[in-house]
Design an enzyme around this catalytic site. Sequence first.
Site, short mmCIF file in Angstrom:
data_model
loop_
_atom_site.label_atom_id
_atom_site.label_comp_id
_atom_site.label_asym_id
_atom_site.label_seq_id
_atom_site.Cartn_x
_atom_site.Cartn_y
_atom_site.Cartn_z
N LYS A 1 48.71 40.04 40.86
CA LYS A 1 48.39 40.77 39.54
C LYS A 1 49.47 40.35 38.60
CE LYS A 1 47.18 45.72 41.38
NZ LYS A 1 46.02 45.64 40.64
N GLU B 1 41.38 45.74 47.37
CA GLU B 1 41.83 45.99 48.66
C GLU B 1 41.54 47.44 49.13
OE1 GLU B 1 43.86 46.09 46.19
OE2 GLU B 1 44.74 48.06 46.77
N ARG C 1 39.14 49.49 48.84
CA ARG C 1 37.89 49.76 49.44
C ARG C 1 37.81 49.14 50.75
NH1 ARG C 1 35.11 46.85 44.39
NH2 ARG C 1 37.14 47.60 43.66
N1 BES Z 1 45.31 49.54 42.85
C1 BES Z 1 44.29 48.88 42.02
C2 BES Z 1 43.71 49.85 41.09
C3 BES Z 1 44.61 50.68 39.97
C4 BES Z 1 44.60 50.01 38.54
C5 BES Z 1 45.25 51.74 40.27
C6 BES Z 1 45.39 50.82 37.59
C7 BES Z 1 46.10 52.21 39.25
C8 BES Z 1 46.33 51.71 37.76
C9 BES Z 1 43.18 48.29 42.94
O1 BES Z 1 43.55 47.79 44.13
C10 BES Z 1 42.62 47.08 42.15
O2 BES Z 1 43.54 46.26 41.78
N2 BES Z 1 41.57 47.03 41.61
C11 BES Z 1 40.88 45.85 40.89
C12 BES Z 1 39.62 45.73 41.40
C13 BES Z 1 39.00 44.47 41.02
C14 BES Z 1 39.94 43.29 41.39
C15 BES Z 1 37.59 44.32 41.23
C16 BES Z 1 40.83 46.54 39.37
O3 BES Z 1 40.66 47.68 39.05
O4 BES Z 1 41.29 45.75 38.54
ZN ZN Z 2 45.10 49.07 45.16
ZN ZN Z 3 44.30 46.08 44.25
#
Ligand code: BES
Ligand code: ZN
Ligand code: ZN
Length: 497
Positions: free
Chosen positions: A274, A346, A348
């Site tokens: 990230k 991750e 899911r």
């Molecule tokens: N933990 C994150 C989602 C999240 C984003 C939680 C903002 C709280 C605040 C999750 O694991 C994630 O990174 N999801 C990605 C999925 C994508 C790679 C398909 C996302 O939503 O960007």
């Molecule tokens: Zn996450």
């Molecule tokens: Zn994530």
Amino acid sequence: MNINIKIGNAEKTLTDMLVFYLYEDIKTVKSTLAYCDKALNSAITELIKKKEFIAKLNKTLILPTYGKIPAKRIMLVGLGTKKDVTLDKIRQAAGTTTSIARDIGIKEVTSAMDSILSEWYPAYTEGCLLSLYKFQRYKNVPAEEKKELKSLTLLLSDKKALASAREAVKHGQIIAGAVCFARDLINTPAQDKTPSVLADTAKKLAQELDIQCKVLSKAELKKLGMSGLLGVSQGSNQPPKFIILDYNPNAKNQDTIVLVGKGLTFDSGGICLKPAKDMDQMKSDMSGGAAVMGAIKAISKMNLPQRVVGLIPCTENMPSGSAIKPGDIIKLYSGKTAEVVNTDAEGRLILADALSYAEKYKPKAVIDLATLTGSCVIALGTVATGMLGNNEELKKRVKIAGEKSWERVWELPLWEEYQEQIKSDIADIKNIGGSYAGAITAACFLSKFTEKYPWVHLDIAGTSWCDKNSAYTQKGATGVGVRLLVQLIQHWTRFPK
Ligand code: BES
Ligand code: ZN
Ligand code: ZN
């Protein structure tokens, strides 16, 4: 803060601050406030008449009493117009009362409950206690800056209301305690809440509640074939843990409800790292797990008659030489294979294992809570939790519980057409569905593992964290989910087959 309940006359009560709640559209001062007003030479009537105090929600006015009544000060708190009052407005007005009292350095408050109906007492209590929450484990606060409101007395006029008021306040205290427990876990830095620490916390909680707790170790997860959880954890130095909390009151005709919570103690994104901005917030990626633990804490303390099993897969998601890589394929606990196209999707993967594991309890209903997608935050912001599921009755119950607890959910469609997006060329499914409808395709992934029971998924990515203070929530973890789940299970009736 201690909460006492007393029968008495406001105008005779000795207290640092006497609080009255007023409606915007009711201009005459009535009952106990009228006596105080008289003693103060109609000062309150005058203030209202001259519109120096308008009882809009959360508006307050504090006036000294100069010894004319035993109470040192009077605080007026607005509730807005009477016809528009809701439980959450009561929660807010309560929170406004206690946080202001604390901030001005008052130690003890008495609230005249004339305008607060007895059925609002749990929400009132929640608001008071939640507003005082502060996460100060890591802060050196000089003694002179420490402010603590130590005692709140609810002043009732009717003796007959005493027993039910005690019960109602106790419920509010249990729920607020459980929300604060979840907030504490979520606000704790990832370094101090590794999967092992969370597992120990769950064991301690189970001991305190006298309920069952089992923690599956990495070796046991390997034996079971929980490769979703193992795969996500393989880049971290911390071993994964799978927490099972089992509250079983063995009540007649009880239903079994399984609650699944995402327990990502830190989500760096893994190899699909990230960006640095706001990455610190990813310590909150275990908010679903915290909500499940908090809800079970409250449900058990309230002795509710349903069996509630909490499943919390816990791990870090870290990049390293041993981390799972984009393109890797894993065989999940159910036997289905998944292509890991993006290591940041991750949640899911670990939920898939937990949701399949839930089958073993033959549940009447399964609800998962997860900070699952940024896409849900884009769709619904920080106000509503995203809801998707495979059962109309369960969705309806969750929606109602959301409204009653004011942890509202909004449904997104889980239509067949969206399933197309997670088809993989080389595995059964893939873990991302492209740039459109990300919250929905994440739920599509989960839906492949929930075919055997009624299921609702709650995406709390937007609601689990807040960036500004409000009447009863502070910057940081909200503890969302606890109130909704307790409300749902408190009013649970046998689920139709
Ligand atoms: N933990 C994150 C989602 C999240 C984003 C939680 C903002 C709280 C605040 C999750 O694991 C994630 O990174 N999801 C990605 C999925 C994508 C790679 C398909 C996302 O939503 O960007
Ligand atoms: Zn996450
Ligand atoms: Zn994530």
